[in-house]
Scaffold this motif. Structure first.
Motif, PDB file in Angstrom:
ATOM      1  N   ASP A  27       0.805  -1.218   0.000  1.00  0.00           N
ATOM      2  CA  ASP A  27       0.000   0.000   0.000  1.00  0.00           C
ATOM      3  C   ASP A  27       0.842   1.273   0.000  1.00  0.00           C
ATOM      4  O   ASP A  27       0.490   2.253  -0.647  1.00  0.00           O
ATOM      5  N   LEU A  70       2.320  -0.460  -5.031  1.00  0.00           N
ATOM      6  CA  LEU A  70       1.294   0.077  -5.925  1.00  0.00           C
ATOM      7  C   LEU A  70       1.518   1.553  -6.241  1.00  0.00           C
ATOM      8  O   LEU A  70       1.448   1.945  -7.411  1.00  0.00           O
ATOM      9  N   PRO A  71       1.803   2.413  -5.261  1.00  0.00           N
ATOM     10  CA  PRO A  71       1.990   3.833  -5.588  1.00  0.00           C
ATOM     11  C   PRO A  71       3.091   4.095  -6.627  1.00  0.00           C
ATOM     12  O   PRO A  71       2.968   5.004  -7.450  1.00  0.00           O
ATOM     13  N   VAL A  75       1.515   3.535 -10.029  1.00  0.00           N
ATOM     14  CA  VAL A  75       0.557   4.607 -10.343  1.00  0.00           C
ATOM     15  C   VAL A  75       1.327   5.847 -10.780  1.00  0.00           C
ATOM     16  O   VAL A  75       1.004   6.477 -11.793  1.00  0.00           O
ATOM     17  N   LYS A  76       2.358   6.192 -10.027  1.00  0.00           N
ATOM     18  CA  LYS A  76       3.168   7.378 -10.321  1.00  0.00           C
ATOM     19  C   LYS A  76       3.867   7.270 -11.677  1.00  0.00           C
ATOM     20  O   LYS A  76       4.003   8.261 -12.399  1.00  0.00           O
ATOM     21  N   CYS A  92      -1.989  -5.050 -11.617  1.00  0.00           N
ATOM     22  CA  CYS A  92      -1.666  -5.389 -10.232  1.00  0.00           C
ATOM     23  C   CYS A  92      -2.502  -6.614  -9.880  1.00  0.00           C
ATOM     24  O   CYS A  92      -3.734  -6.579  -9.973  1.00  0.00           O
ATOM     25  N   TRP A  97      -9.293  -0.875  -3.090  1.00  0.00           N
ATOM     26  CA  TRP A  97      -7.896  -0.458  -2.995  1.00  0.00           C
ATOM     27  C   TRP A  97      -7.540   0.460  -4.170  1.00  0.00           C
ATOM     28  O   TRP A  97      -6.867   1.476  -4.007  1.00  0.00           O
ATOM     29  N   GLU A 152      -8.935   3.941  -3.567  1.00  0.00           N
ATOM     30  CA  GLU A 152      -8.135   4.670  -2.585  1.00  0.00           C
ATOM     31  C   GLU A 152      -6.803   5.150  -3.170  1.00  0.00           C
ATOM     32  O   GLU A 152      -6.325   6.230  -2.828  1.00  0.00           O
ATOM     33  N   GLN A 153      -6.214   4.348  -4.050  1.00  0.00           N
ATOM     34  CA  GLN A 153      -4.909   4.674  -4.618  1.00  0.00           C
ATOM     35  C   GLN A 153      -4.996   5.423  -5.966  1.00  0.00           C
ATOM     36  O   GLN A 153      -3.966   5.694  -6.584  1.00  0.00           O
ATOM     37  N   HIS A 154      -6.221   5.721  -6.415  1.00  0.00           N
ATOM     38  CA  HIS A 154      -6.439   6.488  -7.653  1.00  0.00           C
ATOM     39  C   HIS A 154      -5.786   5.821  -8.867  1.00  0.00           C
ATOM     40  O   HIS A 154      -5.034   6.441  -9.611  1.00  0.00           O
ATOM     41  N   THR A 155      -6.106   4.544  -9.045  1.00  0.00           N
ATOM     42  CA  THR A 155      -5.504   3.763 -10.131  1.00  0.00           C
ATOM     43  C   THR A 155      -6.269   3.854 -11.448  1.00  0.00           C
ATOM     44  O   THR A 155      -5.760   3.395 -12.477  1.00  0.00           O
TER      45      THR A 155
END
Length: 169
Positions: free
Chosen positions: A56, A60-61, A64-65, A80, A92, A95-98
């Motif tokens: 988390d 994953l971030p 995304v970045k 993922c 998830w 929350e992580q803006h995927t």
């Protein structure tokens, strides 16, 4: 264990879709791996569990970045995969803006993890059978590169490592 040159297993993952589109209704939708990977270059990474600390906060971030950089390197999609159900993966992802960056695919029965030989038994920690942490670059359904982490490690499956490999192809 799966290795470069091998095809991805012909199993079905599940994806929670929040906005209906052609061929996808709201809710969990099946994603046949062989069909979904055909003709594409995919940056696939797997994690032991959604919302778990390293997954988390770091794993994953990073993807995304780096989503735009992956596209610039010729990657069509980022996947993922985790041994969680599609609802958890969807939450998830929210929350992580995927959205539009990373496809959040649930391997609820660990079918994909078992078929790749990349399982991790976390029964003693109350998590049961999970996926090992790894990343791979896939072209037209075949593994090109594979980066498997050692137990408790996060050193080779990060977004920067896989992006560097994608750029070198």
């Amino acid at each position: 264990m799966i290795k470069p040159g091998d095809s991805l297993p012909a199993v079905t993952l599940m994806e929670y879709v929040e906005v209906p589109s052609e061929g996808c209704s709201i809710g969990p939708n099946p994603v046949p791996v062989a069909t979904a990977a055909a003709g594409k270059t995919i940056a696939l990474f797997a994690v032991p569990g959604a919302f778990t600390p390293t997954c988390d906060a770091k794993h994953l971030p990073g993807y995304v970045k780096q989503a735009e950089a992956f596209k610039a390197a010729g990657v069509d999609e980022i996947w993922c995969v985790s041994v969680n159900d599609a609802f958890v993966m969807g939450a998830w992802g929210r929350e992580q803006h995927t959205a539009g960056k990373v496809r959040m695919l649930g391997d609820g029965d660990a079918e994909f993890a078992k078929a790749t030989g990349l399982t991790l038994d976390l029964s003693g920690k109350g998590l049961g059978l999970r996926s090992n942490r790894y990343s791979m670059l896939v072209k037209d359904g075949k593994v090109v590169t594979l980066n498997v982490e050692g137990p408790g490690k996060f050193e080779v499956s990060d977004a920067d490592t896989l992006l560097s490999q994608a750029r070198s192809l």
